[in-house]
Enzyme design. Structure first.
Site, short mmCIF file in Angstrom:
data_model
loop_
_atom_site.label_atom_id
_atom_site.label_comp_id
_atom_site.label_asym_id
_atom_site.label_seq_id
_atom_site.Cartn_x
_atom_site.Cartn_y
_atom_site.Cartn_z
N ARG A 1 12.99 -23.58 -5.41
CA ARG A 1 13.76 -23.33 -4.18
C ARG A 1 13.80 -21.84 -3.85
O ARG A 1 13.79 -21.45 -2.68
CB ARG A 1 15.19 -23.84 -4.33
CG ARG A 1 15.35 -25.33 -4.21
CD ARG A 1 16.82 -25.72 -4.35
NE ARG A 1 17.00 -27.16 -4.36
CZ ARG A 1 18.14 -27.77 -4.66
NH1 ARG A 1 19.21 -27.04 -4.98
NH2 ARG A 1 18.23 -29.08 -4.65
N GLU B 1 0.83 -1.21 0.00
CA GLU B 1 0.00 0.00 0.00
C GLU B 1 0.86 1.26 0.00
O GLU B 1 0.52 2.25 -0.65
CB GLU B 1 -0.92 0.01 1.23
CG GLU B 1 -1.88 -1.17 1.28
CD GLU B 1 -1.36 -2.33 2.10
OE1 GLU B 1 -2.15 -2.95 2.82
OE2 GLU B 1 -0.15 -2.63 1.99
N SER C 1 21.11 -42.05 -9.49
CA SER C 1 19.90 -41.28 -9.77
C SER C 1 20.16 -40.02 -10.59
O SER C 1 19.22 -39.26 -10.85
CB SER C 1 19.23 -40.86 -8.44
OG SER C 1 20.11 -40.06 -7.67
N CYS D 1 -0.46 0.40 7.75
CA CYS D 1 -0.93 0.81 6.43
C CYS D 1 -2.29 1.50 6.51
O CYS D 1 -2.62 2.34 5.68
CB CYS D 1 -1.00 -0.40 5.50
SG CYS D 1 0.62 -1.03 5.02
#
Length: 353
Positions: A187, A56, A171, A88
């Site tokens: 991430r 804002e 893997s 705000c």
């Protein structure tokens, strides 16, 4: 510039809010669009980082006097407390804004109260415009604050037959570079990345967010968390390289469950206390199974490669499911092709009773 509807302005505010993902914790992501009395956009803003100006305030600075008599469209209820920045609500009232349109109420007991303050000052307030979209854009933070535990996304990579590695344990790489680039972007939107010590011992990952093409690190790095019940993480493991903060969480420090291993709920509670609102679980099948068994997974992001292995460890270990009636039902919310792979995003369905 042509005038826009409040609905359109909220859509734009939601887009703006998303720019703060990964940099605002422990604060929420928030977007704001200011319209003058004729409905013309005169200011835009989003919360970029904790301690920085709120959405804002940024929008009001752009609008100046043109905000007087206008409408502030904001994704989350304006804050009403004095922290590192002022309320705000005070700024909106002082600027002479006549109307505030809000997507979602703020569940944080410290910051809430904005609607009451604005209303008492004579500002017209409307709540719930595009509420589902505003909620979805801030889902991790809202979920975390409502329950006092971080929002947990379990990320895995597997072949189309569900294998996370070959029979010999290799893997690298099941998924494509495009999928791995996408993971690094993921991430960059969370506060912490969590793995088990087994993953550290087997793969020695860095767990940083980086550009895979040139190896450069992202400006902001999530906390690296190793769930290491008995303190087996080697002193020279890459997670200790200083490129990002690391916490090796042991059962002695966090607390142990009935099995003597790290109590995962206690782990998440401590991460929340440290300001973590979103966690990416990247551990192997054993840790993933333990999180699911404890009902601590909020979202699943799977990268599925068009490959078959037929053997080797599955992507998910024992999750405490003994019969088909105990299955964890998921709801697909997005399926996107990333390079040759599929990225599947799903949310666990709430169980009856």
């Amino acid at each position: 510039m042509a005038s826009v509807s409040v609905d359109q302005a909220m859509g734009r505010a939601i887009e703006l809010a998303a720019r703060g993902l990964g940099t605002t914790s422990p604060n929420p992501v928030v977007g704001c669009v200011l319209l003058d009395p004729a409905g013309e956009v005169v200011g835009e803003g989003f919360h970029a980082y904790a301690g920085g100006p709120h959405a804002e305030i940024v929008a009001l600075a752009q609008a100046g006097e043109r905000a007087r008599g206008g409408t502030a469209v904001v994704t989350l209820e304006p804050c009403d407390h004095r922290g590192r920045t002022g309320p705000c609500t005070e700024s909106l009232i002082r600027a002479g804004v006549a109307r505030v349109v809000i997507g979602v109420r703020d569940p944080n007991p410290i910051a809430t109260g904005g609607v009451r303050t604005l209303t008492e000052a004579g500002v017209e307030v409307e709540i719930g415009v595009r509420a589902d979209e505003a909620e979805a854009g801030n889902l991790a933070w809202l979920t975390a604050v409502r329950r006092g535990l971080p929002y947990v996304t379990w990320k895995y990579a597997a072949t189309i037959d569900g294998r996370a590695a070959a029979a010999d344990g290799t893997s690298m790489w099941i998924t494509s570079e495009a999928a791995r680039i996408d993971v690094h972007a993921l991430r960059g939107t969370v506060d912490a990345v969590v793995v088990g010590v087994g993953t550290v011992l087997a793969d020695d990952p860095r767990l940083t967010a980086r550009n895979l093409r040139d190896g450069t690190l992202a400006i902001r790095q999530p906390l690296r968390v190793v769930v290491d019940s008995f303190g087996r993480t080697p002193p020279d493991a890459q997670v200790r390289d200083g490129a990002a903060r690391t916490w090796v969480a042991t059962a002695a420090e966090v607390g142990a469950g009935e099995d003597g291993r790290v109590d995962l709920t206690a782990l998440l509670r401590e991460l929340y206390r440290r300001g973590m609102r979103s966690v990416l679980l990247e551990g192997g099948p054993t840790l993933a199974g333990a999180f699911l068994r404890a009902d601590l997974v909020d979202r699943v992001v799977g990268y599925v490669a068009p490959k078959l292995l037929g053997g080797g460890p599955a992507a998910l270990g024992d999750a405490g499911i003994r019969t088909i009636s105990e299955v964890v039902d998921l709801e697909f919310v997005d399926i996107t092709q990333v390079g040759p792979d599929l990225r599947v995003i799903a949310l666990p369905r709430k169980r009856e009773g």
